[in-house]
Motif scaffolding. Structure first.
Motif, mmCIF file in Angstrom:
data_model
loop_
_atom_site.group_PDB
_atom_site.id
_atom_site.type_symbol
_atom_site.label_atom_id
_atom_site.label_comp_id
_atom_site.label_asym_id
_atom_site.label_seq_id
_atom_site.Cartn_x
_atom_site.Cartn_y
_atom_site.Cartn_z
ATOM 1 N N ALA A 1 -5.620 -7.202 -3.964
ATOM 2 C CA ALA A 1 -4.520 -6.795 -4.848
ATOM 3 C C ALA A 1 -4.680 -7.442 -6.219
ATOM 4 O O ALA A 1 -4.478 -6.799 -7.258
ATOM 5 C CB ALA A 1 -3.178 -7.172 -4.238
ATOM 6 N N SER B 1 -7.517 -5.767 -8.018
ATOM 7 C CA SER B 1 -7.074 -4.436 -8.470
ATOM 8 C C SER B 1 -6.234 -4.555 -9.732
ATOM 9 O O SER B 1 -6.296 -3.699 -10.612
ATOM 10 C CB SER B 1 -6.268 -3.740 -7.369
ATOM 11 O OG SER B 1 -7.060 -3.491 -6.249
ATOM 12 N N ALA C 1 -4.507 4.353 -10.856
ATOM 13 C CA ALA C 1 -4.948 4.235 -9.465
ATOM 14 C C ALA C 1 -5.081 2.766 -9.056
ATOM 15 O O ALA C 1 -4.650 2.369 -7.968
ATOM 16 C CB ALA C 1 -6.270 4.967 -9.268
ATOM 17 N N ALA C 2 -5.662 1.952 -9.922
ATOM 18 C CA ALA C 2 -5.820 0.528 -9.617
ATOM 19 C C ALA C 2 -4.457 -0.166 -9.544
ATOM 20 O O ALA C 2 -4.241 -1.038 -8.695
ATOM 21 C CB ALA C 2 -6.705 -0.146 -10.658
ATOM 22 N N ALA D 1 -1.587 1.263 -8.650
ATOM 23 C CA ALA D 1 -0.970 1.679 -7.387
ATOM 24 C C ALA D 1 -1.599 0.929 -6.217
ATOM 25 O O ALA D 1 -0.887 0.462 -5.310
ATOM 26 C CB ALA D 1 -1.126 3.188 -7.208
ATOM 27 N N MET D 2 -2.910 0.799 -6.237
ATOM 28 C CA MET D 2 -3.606 0.067 -5.171
ATOM 29 C C MET D 2 -3.170 -1.390 -5.152
ATOM 30 O O MET D 2 -2.939 -1.969 -4.086
ATOM 31 C CB MET D 2 -5.121 0.168 -5.368
ATOM 32 C CG MET D 2 -5.923 -0.594 -4.332
ATOM 33 S SD MET D 2 -5.768 0.046 -2.680
ATOM 34 C CE MET D 2 -6.724 1.531 -2.844
ATOM 35 N N SER D 3 -3.035 -1.985 -6.330
ATOM 36 C CA SER D 3 -2.632 -3.377 -6.422
ATOM 37 C C SER D 3 -1.257 -3.596 -5.802
ATOM 38 O O SER D 3 -1.059 -4.514 -4.995
ATOM 39 C CB SER D 3 -2.642 -3.823 -7.884
ATOM 40 O OG SER D 3 -2.253 -5.166 -7.989
ATOM 41 N N TYR E 1 0.325 -1.650 -3.662
ATOM 42 C CA TYR E 1 0.290 -1.343 -2.238
ATOM 43 C C TYR E 1 -0.293 -2.514 -1.446
ATOM 44 O O TYR E 1 0.281 -2.943 -0.434
ATOM 45 C CB TYR E 1 -0.515 -0.063 -1.984
ATOM 46 C CG TYR E 1 -0.643 0.259 -0.515
ATOM 47 C CD1 TYR E 1 0.469 0.638 0.230
ATOM 48 C CD2 TYR E 1 -1.870 0.149 0.119
ATOM 49 C CE1 TYR E 1 0.352 0.918 1.582
ATOM 50 C CE2 TYR E 1 -1.994 0.435 1.473
ATOM 51 C CZ TYR E 1 -0.877 0.821 2.203
ATOM 52 O OH TYR E 1 -0.988 1.090 3.543
ATOM 53 N N LEU E 2 -1.422 -3.048 -1.906
ATOM 54 C CA LEU E 2 -2.033 -4.172 -1.208
ATOM 55 C C LEU E 2 -1.144 -5.415 -1.262
ATOM 56 O O LEU E 2 -1.059 -6.167 -0.287
ATOM 57 C CB LEU E 2 -3.414 -4.468 -1.789
ATOM 58 C CG LEU E 2 -4.481 -3.403 -1.526
ATOM 59 C CD1 LEU E 2 -5.741 -3.702 -2.328
ATOM 60 C CD2 LEU E 2 -4.790 -3.295 -0.047
#
Length: 104
Positions: A9, A12, A37-38, A40-42, A44-45
């Motif tokens: 995270a 990201s 995208a990064a 959102a990934m950050s 989420y993680l």
């Protein structure tokens, strides 16, 4: 597994900030898409890691990785100053991250 989520995270977050810079105010499509995208990934993680890690520790480490990583990326790719004071304070951030991990 939560610690791996938290580390990824943080990385990201660094990718998000780097591509935010490259997007030039979200005017360039490809870097903007990578930044979103990064990001959102950050998030989420981070949310997955906070299932097992206390929020104060998780958020502190996440922001520390993001902050230190953004400074390093700025120095390496965007030719920002590389002086002793900056390096000292990056080391302070990294030391704080390690300290939070050990007391958790």
């Amino acid at each position: 597994m939560a610690w791996m989520f938290l580390i990824f995270a943080g990385f990201s977050e660094v990718v998000m900030v780097t591509f935010m810079k490259l997007s030039e105010g979200y005017k360039k499509l490809f870097p903007s898409l990578i930044s979103f995208a990064a990001g959102a990934m950050s998030f989420y993680l981070l949310s997955l890691s906070l299932l097992d890690i206390p929020v104060s520790t998780g958020y502190g480490i996440w922001t520390g990785i993001g902050s230190a990583g953004a400074v390093v990326m700025g120095m390496v790719f965007f030719h920002e100053r590389k002086d002793v004071k900056r390096l000292f304070f990056i080391c302070c951030i990294v030391g704080s991250i390690i300290g939070l991990k050990f007391i958790s």
